[in-house]
Design a protein around this motif. Structure first.
Motif, mmCIF file in Angstrom:
data_model
loop_
_atom_site.group_PDB
_atom_site.id
_atom_site.type_symbol
_atom_site.label_atom_id
_atom_site.label_comp_id
_atom_site.label_asym_id
_atom_site.label_seq_id
_atom_site.Cartn_x
_atom_site.Cartn_y
_atom_site.Cartn_z
ATOM 1 N N ILE A 184 1.205 5.999 7.137
ATOM 2 C CA ILE A 184 1.091 7.056 6.356
ATOM 3 C C ILE A 184 -0.060 6.893 5.323
ATOM 4 O O ILE A 184 -0.942 7.906 4.968
ATOM 5 C CB ILE A 184 2.289 6.803 5.257
ATOM 6 N N ALA A 185 -0.822 5.666 5.123
ATOM 7 C CA ALA A 185 -2.009 5.395 4.433
ATOM 8 C C ALA A 185 -2.937 4.963 5.340
ATOM 9 O O ALA A 185 -2.583 4.205 6.265
ATOM 10 C CB ALA A 185 -1.655 4.533 3.132
ATOM 11 N N ILE A 239 -4.086 2.630 -1.023
ATOM 12 C CA ILE A 239 -2.402 2.515 -1.612
ATOM 13 C C ILE A 239 -2.615 2.052 -3.093
ATOM 14 O O ILE A 239 -2.083 2.461 -3.881
ATOM 15 C CB ILE A 239 -1.720 1.500 -0.745
ATOM 16 N N ASP A 240 -3.721 0.981 -3.401
ATOM 17 C CA ASP A 240 -4.108 0.716 -4.583
ATOM 18 C C ASP A 240 -4.607 1.829 -5.543
ATOM 19 O O ASP A 240 -4.345 2.007 -6.574
ATOM 20 C CB ASP A 240 -5.095 -0.474 -4.682
ATOM 21 N N ILE A 241 -5.393 2.606 -4.777
ATOM 22 C CA ILE A 241 -6.053 3.837 -5.706
ATOM 23 C C ILE A 241 -4.679 4.896 -6.065
ATOM 24 O O ILE A 241 -4.980 5.461 -7.071
ATOM 25 C CB ILE A 241 -7.139 4.592 -4.775
ATOM 26 N N GLY A 256 4.323 -0.542 -0.017
ATOM 27 C CA GLY A 256 3.078 -0.528 0.325
ATOM 28 C C GLY A 256 2.858 -1.080 1.691
ATOM 29 O O GLY A 256 2.292 -0.393 2.532
ATOM 30 N N ALA A 257 3.218 -2.099 1.954
ATOM 31 C CA ALA A 257 3.398 -2.781 3.381
ATOM 32 C C ALA A 257 3.918 -1.846 4.448
ATOM 33 O O ALA A 257 3.281 -1.510 5.379
ATOM 34 C CB ALA A 257 4.131 -4.089 3.309
ATOM 35 N N LYS A 258 4.972 -1.224 4.130
ATOM 36 C CA LYS A 258 5.682 -0.323 5.098
ATOM 37 C C LYS A 258 4.764 1.029 5.230
ATOM 38 O O LYS A 258 4.403 1.399 6.310
ATOM 39 C CB LYS A 258 7.157 0.163 4.664
ATOM 40 N N ILE A 259 4.293 1.403 3.846
ATOM 41 C CA ILE A 259 3.589 2.619 3.969
ATOM 42 C C ILE A 259 2.178 2.495 4.898
ATOM 43 O O ILE A 259 1.692 3.416 5.709
ATOM 44 C CB ILE A 259 2.942 3.113 2.690
#
Ligand code: T1G
Length: 689
Positions: free
Chosen positions: A618-619, A625-627, A610-613
């Motif tokens: 990307i997000a 990302i949580d959603i 998630g940290a990378k995204i």
């Protein structure tokens, strides 16, 4: 700003208009304005009765959730309800739209409730990890009885006006357009003829039978144990409703307040409130405002009538949008349409649709075997086999037949959208619409923005999502976009630990205990090991299981053996294969044990991804990302999603644990730069940028 316009008095009835867009949430200023207007009306000798009426699209939709966590400003909602309880003159709540939570509780503290025909009432606090904290758990049972009150409050459902009338939750239902006039007429009749209707707090009739049924509450809790598992609010609601049956009103209110205070301080409620706002935040795209022109989607073409194409089609049929459904053979087309009909008929059997509604939806499908029938569609969605050659071929054909101004969308779940767009002469009209299976059920829709996708197309896709009941999350182009890429490491770690001789039942159990509906291997068996089929470069246990026909639950055997009641038991066959594959790949036994260690192995890589995204852009934001995890992979809502959960665990602790894991398990556990930066700065994913 005072959010109540000055009252007007019509023949002795004071109309107090409340106006706090967009949903008349009970902000501090609205509460202060209402208090002042009530005091004025109570003291005005010319006023014989009072009506609370809301401007805009709805009656009060609840307490102002944005104020939670801040010092409460007087008057509190319970204070206002107490004012109404002790009002010296009759007060009528005129309800339209959705009177929810504190809004409905305020209405319940009024003497009477007049509802518009299309109005709904409800107590959805349970979805925020809370319970009604302004008397709802004490007043509703006094009207409908404990059992019905438990169902309404623990489900948080909206009750239509007609049902609310039959239950006694409202006094009369009137035409939408004449709510104000009918409420005035109702108040004038009360003034003229008086009323012997007891105050809700003084009613006991509905509770008398409950007093002889103390087992009601344990039975209700037991009957719903599976549904309530992991959530904290339902048990508190049961306790509060029980207090309504066993304690005097004031003591019951005190009990409710105590339970409410405990819930609002709980991590579960903080997580659920986070998800509530994150869902709405996801709709915001920084470079696209409400004034960005969008395309009006009045007709859709769907290419592929398989599982995904059929589910996607149903979303548009449900929104009343006609769909031309295209397949390559009549047999495939008939099969796809039959599946859609079967799904609707199953819904009708449950009483959630009428037969007429099924036919209305089915009549919106135009079956086709001819690509040119899509020429005039406003939006065409390709939902065929995940092959770049197949998709680029289709998009090249669409480029030839679709009129200018048609949006061309792919449902691809991981292929490069920019390559697909490059197969056309109009990449600005190409977008990804990634639905999650079953597409007619899962609420997540990843809107994939290609390098050249136009703002108008993105704006259209984001707004269309809400129209078809989806929550859109905008994604950039990468392998797996957001949700699939985010969750892949959890599966990889589960399978790595399996080969290190960690029992798969332990791995699954710790995920279920954390709050997932099922563990990793249970999910693989449910989906079907042949369906998942990864293009593995080396020998895998899944490949070996498929090779011996152990395809999962559907065959009664996969990772687990299943009895005729689908109860699972670990299989010796699987155990033998695990040892063989581990030996063949030179993987030594190195069991991970202990729930914290197992969770760290499984979920820290998800946080890291998630940290990378987020860092790659990307997000748009951490909450998106949580959603994606909550709505795409059923991440437990009371955990808030991987990044919200990581904030609660503490990023410094996660980075330290990951560094220790990296020594043993390699770069999968190397903390992403963003994660390290946040941890070192003492910041959180949830901090405002
Ligand atoms: N407080 C603050 N903002 C709210 C809000 C609320 N209660 N409800 C909605 N909003 C905002 C929302 O964030 C969005 O903002 C905009 O309004 C439109 O919402 C003591 C403690 C009413 C059915 O749980 O279910 O009362 O993104 O996009 O689809 O017992 O909003 O536009 O800036 O959802 O038409 C209990 C929650 C509170 C109701 C309308 N009440 N709201 O749906 O619009 S706790 C609720 C909803 C409480 C008491 C307890 C829905 C809706 P923005 P939207 P919608």
């Amino acid at each position: 700003m005072k959010q109540t316009a000055t009252s007007v008095v019509v023949d002795g009835v004071a109309l107090i208009p409340l106006d706090n867009p967009p949903v008349n949430a009970l902000s501090a200023s609205l509460r202060q304005g209402l208090q002042a207007e009530l005091e004025q009306a109570f003291s005005d000798k010319a006023v014989r009765a009072i009506i609370l009426l809301c401007a805009g699209r709805t009656f009060i939709a609840g307490a102002d959730i944005t104020e939670f966590g801040q010092p409460w400003q007087p008057p509190s909602l319970p204070d206002l309800c107490a004012m109404l309880d002790d009002a010296p003159k009759p007060v009528v709540a005129a309800i339209h739209g959705t009177a929810l939570g504190g809004g409905f509780e305020l209405a319940l503290a009024c003497h009477y409730r007049v509802a518009a025909q299309s109005a709904r009432v409800g107590l959805p606090e349970v979805h925020l990890g809370l319970l009604p904290g302004a008397g709802g758990t004490q007043r509703v049972p006094r009207i409908v009885g404990a059992e019905t009150a438990l169902e309404i409050i623990t489900s948080g459902r909206q009750v239509k006006a007609a049902e609310a009338l039959s239950l006694g939750l409202v006094d009369t239902v009137v035409e939408d357009a004449a709510l104000r006039d009918n409420a005035l007429a109702f108040a004038h009749r009360i003034v003229a003829h008086g009323s012997d209707k007891p105050r809700v707090r003084d009613r006991a009739d509905a509770l008398s039978a409950d007093r002889d049924r103390p087992e009601l509450f344990t039975a209700f809790a037991a009957a719903n144990a599976r549904r309530f598992k992991g959530f904290v609010a339902p048990a508190a609601i049961i306790e509060a409703v029980k207090a309504a049956v066993t304690l005097p009103f004031e003591q019951g209110l005190a009990k409710e307040t105590d339970l409410f205070e405990r819930l609002i301080a709980s991590p579960e409620s903080a997580a659920q409130r986070h998800v509530f706002f994150a869902e709405r935040e996801a709709a915001r795209v920084p470079d696209i405002g409400p004034d960005t022109a969008a395309i009006d989607i009045r007709s859709v073409g769907v290419i592929g009538a398989g599982t995904m194409g059929g589910g996607i089609t149903m979303n548009f049929l449900n929104a009343g949008i006609p769909v031309t459904l295209l397949e390559t053979s009549q047999e495939a087309l008939d099969r796809g349409i039959a599946t859609i009909r079967r799904n609707y008929e199953a819904t009708a059997v449950k009483g959630r649709m009428t037969a007429a509604q099924v036919e209305q939806r089915m009549d919106l499908i135009a079956p086709s075997l001819d690509l040119s029938s899509l020429t005039d569609a406003d939006l065409i969605i390709e939902a065929v086999y995940e092959s770049m050659d197949v998709k680029t071929g289709i998009f090249a054909s669409l480029d030839r037949i679709a009129r200018q101004g048609t949006i061309l969308a792919s449902n691809t779940s991981f292929l490069d959208l920019n390559c697909i767009a490059a197969a056309t002469s109009r990449p600005e009209w190409v977008v990804g619409l990634h639905f999650f299976s079953p597409a007619n059920v899962m609420r997540l829709l990843e809107v994939v923005r290609g390098a050249e996708t136009s703002k108008a197309v993105v704006a259209t896709a984001m707004r269309l999502a809400k129209r078809i009941g989806k929550v859109a999350v905008l994604s950039g182009v990468c392998d797996g976009f957001i949700a699939n890429r985010l969750m892949a490491p959890r599966g990889a770690q589960a399978e790595a630990m399996m080969l290190e001789d960690t029992p798969i039942a332990e791995i699954d159990r710790v995920l279920v205990d954390y709050g997932f509906a099922m563990g990793h291997f249970q999910m693989m068996d449910l989906v079907g090991l042949d369906v998942i089929g990864r293009n593995a470069t080396e020998r895998t246990v899944m490949g070996d299981l498929v090779a011996v026909g152990r395809l999962g639950q559907k065959r009664g055997a996969g990772y687990y053996d299943y009895d005729d009641k689908r109860r699972s038991r670990f299989s010796d066959v699987t155990g033998k294969l695990i040892k063989e594959v581990a030996a063949a790949r030179g993987i030594a036994s190195n069991r991970t044990s202990g729930d914290e260690a197992l969770l760290g192995r499984l979920l820290y890589p998800v946080v890291n991804e998630g940290a990378k995204i987020l860092e790659e852009g990307i997000a748009l934001r951490a909450s998106d990302i949580d959603i994606a995890a909550v709505l795409g992979y059923n991440w437990p809502v009371y955990r808030g999603g991987p990044l919200f959960w990581a904030d609660q665990v503490g990023l410094d602790r996660i980075v330290a644990d990951m560094r220790a894991l990296e020594v043993v398990h390699g770069e999968t556990f190397r903390p992403a730069p963003l994660l390290v930066r946040l941890a070192e700065a003492g910041r959180r994913f949830g901090d405002k940028p």
